[in-house]
Design a protein around this motif. Structure first.
Motif, PDB file in Angstrom:
ATOM      1  N   THR A 140     -19.290   7.206  -4.348  1.00 49.30           N
ATOM      2  CA  THR A 140     -19.987   7.436  -5.611  1.00 49.30           C
ATOM      3  C   THR A 140     -20.711   6.174  -6.046  1.00 49.30           C
ATOM      4  N   VAL A 141     -21.966   6.317  -6.456  1.00 51.09           N
ATOM      5  CA  VAL A 141     -22.690   5.236  -7.127  1.00 51.09           C
ATOM      6  C   VAL A 141     -23.077   5.765  -8.499  1.00 51.09           C
ATOM      7  N   GLY A 142     -23.082   4.885  -9.498  1.00 48.48           N
ATOM      8  CA  GLY A 142     -23.388   5.313 -10.848  1.00 48.48           C
ATOM      9  C   GLY A 142     -24.255   4.309 -11.572  1.00 48.48           C
ATOM     10  N   TYR A 143     -24.873   4.780 -12.646  1.00 46.78           N
ATOM     11  CA  TYR A 143     -25.758   3.958 -13.472  1.00 46.78           C
ATOM     12  C   TYR A 143     -25.530   4.325 -14.934  1.00 46.78           C
ATOM     13  N   VAL A 144     -25.250   3.314 -15.777  1.00 48.55           N
ATOM     14  CA  VAL A 144     -25.038   3.535 -17.202  1.00 48.55           C
ATOM     15  C   VAL A 144     -26.394   3.546 -17.905  1.00 48.55           C
ATOM     16  N   ILE A 145     -26.728   4.665 -18.524  1.00 48.47           N
ATOM     17  CA  ILE A 145     -27.962   4.766 -19.302  1.00 48.47           C
ATOM     18  C   ILE A 145     -27.738   4.177 -20.690  1.00 48.47           C
ATOM     19  N   GLN A 146     -26.626   4.558 -21.318  1.00 47.16           N
ATOM     20  CA  GLN A 146     -26.270   3.970 -22.609  1.00 47.16           C
ATOM     21  C   GLN A 146     -24.769   4.045 -22.788  1.00 47.16           C
ATOM     22  N   GLY A 147     -24.237   3.168 -23.651  1.00 48.28           N
ATOM     23  CA  GLY A 147     -22.809   3.128 -23.919  1.00 48.28           C
ATOM     24  C   GLY A 147     -22.124   2.063 -23.087  1.00 48.28           C
ATOM     25  N   ARG A 148     -20.796   2.085 -23.155  1.00 50.32           N
ATOM     26  CA  ARG A 148     -19.989   1.130 -22.392  1.00 50.32           C
ATOM     27  C   ARG A 148     -18.765   1.838 -21.831  1.00 50.32           C
ATOM     28  N   LEU A 149     -18.350   1.394 -20.655  1.00 44.14           N
ATOM     29  CA  LEU A 149     -17.137   1.898 -20.026  1.00 44.14           C
ATOM     30  C   LEU A 149     -16.481   0.791 -19.235  1.00 44.14           C
ATOM     31  N   LEU A 203     -11.039  -0.382 -10.436  1.00 51.65           N
ATOM     32  CA  LEU A 203     -11.305  -0.041  -9.036  1.00 51.65           C
ATOM     33  C   LEU A 203     -10.349  -0.812  -8.156  1.00 51.65           C
ATOM     34  N   ASP A 204      -9.337  -0.115  -7.643  1.00 46.98           N
ATOM     35  CA  ASP A 204      -8.370  -0.705  -6.730  1.00 46.98           C
ATOM     36  C   ASP A 204      -7.740  -1.971  -7.321  1.00 46.98           C
ATOM     37  N   GLY A 205      -7.403  -1.906  -8.641  1.00 48.60           N
ATOM     38  CA  GLY A 205      -6.725  -3.018  -9.290  1.00 48.60           C
ATOM     39  C   GLY A 205      -7.631  -4.061  -9.932  1.00 48.60           C
ATOM     40  N   GLU A 206      -8.934  -3.981  -9.737  1.00 51.78           N
ATOM     41  CA  GLU A 206      -9.897  -4.889 -10.364  1.00 51.78           C
ATOM     42  C   GLU A 206     -10.592  -4.132 -11.486  1.00 51.78           C
ATOM     43  N   THR A 207     -10.734  -4.759 -12.656  1.00 52.77           N
ATOM     44  CA  THR A 207     -11.354  -4.095 -13.808  1.00 52.77           C
ATOM     45  C   THR A 207     -12.679  -4.755 -14.146  1.00 52.77           C
ATOM     46  N   ALA A 208     -13.675  -3.927 -14.461  1.00 56.27           N
ATOM     47  CA  ALA A 208     -14.991  -4.423 -14.874  1.00 56.27           C
ATOM     48  C   ALA A 208     -15.472  -3.596 -16.053  1.00 56.27           C
ATOM     49  N   THR A 209     -16.227  -4.240 -16.959  1.00 61.66           N
ATOM     50  CA  THR A 209     -16.846  -3.554 -18.088  1.00 61.66           C
ATOM     51  C   THR A 209     -18.328  -3.386 -17.784  1.00 61.66           C
ATOM     52  N   LEU A 210     -18.824  -2.161 -17.970  1.00 62.13           N
ATOM     53  CA  LEU A 210     -20.235  -1.862 -17.713  1.00 62.13           C
ATOM     54  C   LEU A 210     -20.894  -1.368 -18.989  1.00 62.13           C
ATOM     55  N   GLN A 211     -22.182  -1.669 -19.137  1.00 58.65           N
ATOM     56  CA  GLN A 211     -22.967  -1.222 -20.284  1.00 58.65           C
ATOM     57  C   GLN A 211     -24.336  -0.783 -19.802  1.00 58.65           C
ATOM     58  N   GLY A 212     -25.168  -0.303 -20.726  1.00 58.83           N
ATOM     59  CA  GLY A 212     -26.489   0.193 -20.367  1.00 58.83           C
ATOM     60  C   GLY A 212     -27.220  -0.736 -19.408  1.00 58.83           C
TER      61      GLY A 212
END
Length: 112
Positions: free
Chosen positions: A50-59, A63-72
């Motif tokens: 899976t590949v993804g792209y954030v248009i708006q918002g934050r999540l 992923l396998d024990g590593e955490t990342a914050t993504l935004q628009g």
């Protein structure tokens, strides 16, 4: 030659997790998500990439024990078989593509 597929927003089928299934080909499928803030989803693995792209918002993605914050404007990739989960921090609009296609109707065959 395959005829191009057009999936108008108003007729896109909706999956049982709230995703709108968009154009789907033989090697890739696309879906759109709108989600409200929520706590961590259950950890899971998929039988597809899976590949993804954030248009708006934050999540956040774990992923396998590593955490990342993504935004628009940010994007991510989850390899096939990788344990992962998401937490929505702000109202989210995102698109994902899966390869091979994760299609409505064959969820049991592609998810675990």
């Amino acid at each position: 030659m395959d005829i191009p597929q057009v999936t108008p927003n108003e007729t896109a089928p909706t999956g049982d997790m709230g995703q709108d299934y968009l154009a789907t080909g033989k090697q890739v499928a696309m879906r759109r998500w709108e989600a409200s803030p929520c706590d961590w989803a259950d950890m899971r693995t998929r039988k597809y990439e899976t590949v993804g792209y954030v248009i708006q918002g934050r999540l956040e993605i774990d992923l396998d024990g590593e955490t990342a914050t993504l935004q628009g404007g940010d994007s991510w990739m989850v390899p096939e078989g990788a344990p992962h989960r998401y937490r929505i921090l702000e109202n989210l609009v995102a698109v994902e593509a899966t390869s091979p296609p994760a299609r409505m109707g064959n969820r049991d065959a592609t998810e675990s």
